[in-house]
Design a protein around this motif. Sequence first.
Motif, PDB file in Angstrom:
ATOM      1  N   VAL A  76      -1.622  -9.540   7.500  1.00 35.19           N
ATOM      2  CA  VAL A  76      -2.652  -8.128   7.033  1.00 35.19           C
ATOM      3  C   VAL A  76      -2.869  -9.302   5.343  1.00 35.19           C
ATOM      4  N   SER A  77      -3.939  -9.449   5.043  1.00 33.10           N
ATOM      5  CA  SER A  77      -4.290  -9.497   3.666  1.00 33.10           C
ATOM      6  C   SER A  77      -5.616  -9.333   3.214  1.00 33.10           C
ATOM      7  N   TYR A  78      -5.967  -8.479   1.823  1.00 31.57           N
ATOM      8  CA  TYR A  78      -7.014  -7.760   2.014  1.00 31.57           C
ATOM      9  C   TYR A  78      -7.297  -7.114   0.676  1.00 31.57           C
TER      10      TYR A  78
ATOM     11  N   VAL B 231      -7.592   0.136   6.434  1.00 34.50           N
ATOM     12  CA  VAL B 231      -6.600  -0.182   6.570  1.00 34.50           C
ATOM     13  C   VAL B 231      -5.499  -0.128   6.890  1.00 34.50           C
TER      14      VAL B 231
ATOM     15  N   GLN C 189      -4.882  -1.265  10.939  1.00 38.27           N
ATOM     16  CA  GLN C 189      -4.227  -2.335  10.659  1.00 38.27           C
ATOM     17  C   GLN C 189      -2.974  -2.217  11.706  1.00 38.27           C
TER      18      GLN C 189
ATOM     19  N   ALA D  72       0.172  -4.713  12.449  1.00 36.09           N
ATOM     20  CA  ALA D  72       0.735  -4.508  11.534  1.00 36.09           C
ATOM     21  C   ALA D  72       2.251  -4.911  10.951  1.00 36.09           C
TER      22      ALA D  72
ATOM     23  N   GLN E 206       3.453  -6.575   7.800  1.00 40.37           N
ATOM     24  CA  GLN E 206       2.980  -6.618   6.691  1.00 40.37           C
ATOM     25  C   GLN E 206       1.163  -6.489   6.155  1.00 40.37           C
ATOM     26  N   ILE E 207       1.229  -5.707   5.302  1.00 34.71           N
ATOM     27  CA  ILE E 207      -0.276  -5.870   4.820  1.00 34.71           C
ATOM     28  C   ILE E 207      -0.492  -5.731   3.036  1.00 34.71           C
TER      29      ILE E 207
ATOM     30  N   LEU F 278      -2.385  -6.304  -0.068  1.00 29.38           N
ATOM     31  CA  LEU F 278      -3.516  -6.476  -0.557  1.00 29.38           C
ATOM     32  C   LEU F 278      -3.725  -6.603  -2.036  1.00 29.38           C
TER      33      LEU F 278
ATOM     34  N   SER G  70       2.707  -9.854  -2.703  1.00 25.65           N
ATOM     35  CA  SER G  70       0.999 -10.180  -2.197  1.00 25.65           C
ATOM     36  C   SER G  70       0.905  -9.952  -3.706  1.00 25.65           C
TER      37      SER G  70
ATOM     38  N   MET H 243     -11.670  -9.361   5.361  1.00 28.13           N
ATOM     39  CA  MET H 243      -9.477  -9.594   6.331  1.00 28.13           C
ATOM     40  C   MET H 243      -9.740 -10.483   6.279  1.00 28.13           C
TER      41      MET H 243
ATOM     42  N   ARG I 181      -6.703 -11.443   8.717  1.00 28.56           N
ATOM     43  CA  ARG I 181      -5.437 -11.442   9.791  1.00 28.56           C
ATOM     44  C   ARG I 181      -4.970 -13.156  10.200  1.00 28.56           C
TER      45      ARG I 181
END
Length: 551
Positions: free
Chosen positions: A43-45, A68, A71, A79, A81-82, A84, A169, A297, A299
């Motif tokens: 996920v990237s947000y 967040v 996820q 997820a 890996q996240i 942010l 990130s 977001m 994904r």
Amino acid sequence: MRHKTLRAAAGSAALALAGAVALALPAHADTVTASTAPPLRFVSYNICGHECGDQLEGYDDEKRIDTVVAQASVSTWNADQIFLQEVCRPQYDKILARLGPLGFKGMYSATLTGADPSCAGADYGNAVFVRGPVTETLELDLTVGGEVEPVKVPCVRNYIQNRVNWACSVHLYWRDPSIRLLEAKKLAAQAKTWQDQGIPVVLGGDFNAGPRTAPLSEFYDPGVDDGAHGTFIEADETDTEFFDPAACAVGTDPRCRSGEPTREDKKLDYLFFSSKHFQSPVGDVLPPDSVVSDHRMVRGAASWADCATFAPATGALFRRDSSGALFRYTARGDGTLAAACKTGSGWSGMKEVVRLPGTTTLAALDGNGTLWHYPADASHAYTGATRVQAATGWSPHDLLVSPGDFSGDGTADLITRDAGGDLWLHTGSGGSAYAAPVKIGNSWNIYDLLFSPGDFSGDGKTDLLGRDSVGDLYLYKGNGSGGYAPRLKVASGLAGYDAMTHPGDVNSDGKADLLARDTAGGLFLLKGNGTGGFAAPVKAGTGYPAGELLF
């Protein structure tokens, strides 16, 4: 992005309405779901933390944190890996506190220290969260000069689904394209160094530029077009619904430097995977949520490149971990096993799982006594999308054995043991059906481990092996017609293993082998000799926790 103009109440209301309309739209044709996506999840947000705090009308900081954290749920995205961007330190602390019990570690890099009013005097920056052990951290300072604030990237070297990788990130400079290009070059160079060392790399973040710009050419690999010279594939590059018609043709080009917009009508946010280590990327951009962020977001999911093939005859070990995730370790043919390939999640509800010999199909018995067949999907994963109900009413049985064709009629069978110790043969009827069970033995509850290694004795007929509580192993030679000869003791001193299983032929000598796990999590290979015995145990690996299901 920094220094956005604060929206007036009317503007916030309009944006909220736009978000509500977007949420009501039908799903895109490329929608990727948790049940169908490849096993590695990201996920990237950009959560707009510097501008979207509680004090700004229309934004909801608690919902941002809830969104967040959700996820990480198996039912939402599961997820690994996240990534942010634009995160206030208090937001990071709250998210980490909730993700920590789920096995996540985090790293935070401040680009402003106590300087942003929307962060209530706290730090502002970027964050990365990873599920699994972290072995190293590195803060990359991409600042090249001329930026109004430092450009810092938190990177962690961690294990994702039992494999090491670097995860960073990213938030590149938003004003000057020439500065952004220099930052991109620095980041790409560091990523290439890691890849040259054989370490996979994942980059997630707000790159503040479109896919076809010079900074992004530093990341896309040349396989996507002539202008790219990086080392990555991107999560959304195969999304034909958003191909750039000026550069790519649907049906001709398998990949395109385009993708779904992530802020207004622009794609600024990305998930990049090192192309030599990952394959089959998919991506999805979620509808805007106007009370969380002005970005959408992203994904993405992918598979390990070396998990692409799995032949029915290949020897392999399967493992279910404490979270219900399923992993496959394929035999290399030299007596060792390849690295883990995640093949499923949500398997905690199955009390017994076996692989059907000579196939890539799994048979699983759930807590309600229902037997399921799970054929592997196109990515060699096991999900509810492919499963077929094979039988019901098997609740009395506490053990499932997959011997192959035990009855000699040419179809694969199953053997079960009930709580009273009786042994039952379920003759295959073709496909996923089984005939009514036939009792073929009693008092089999003297064995704490019972399994079938196929033809272990070398006579062409399927056999059974049972280990008793004192550590003695007994061979029951199958007679080829649903029965077996009296037991023969073939080993002793095996009480130190809490699991034993039959991976097939691990060392490619044409003979069935065994694998055993000790209580310290060590894995041992017992090479079969083809006549009902095996060589002394040889350590084949570590990190297989005691108590987890092996088959």
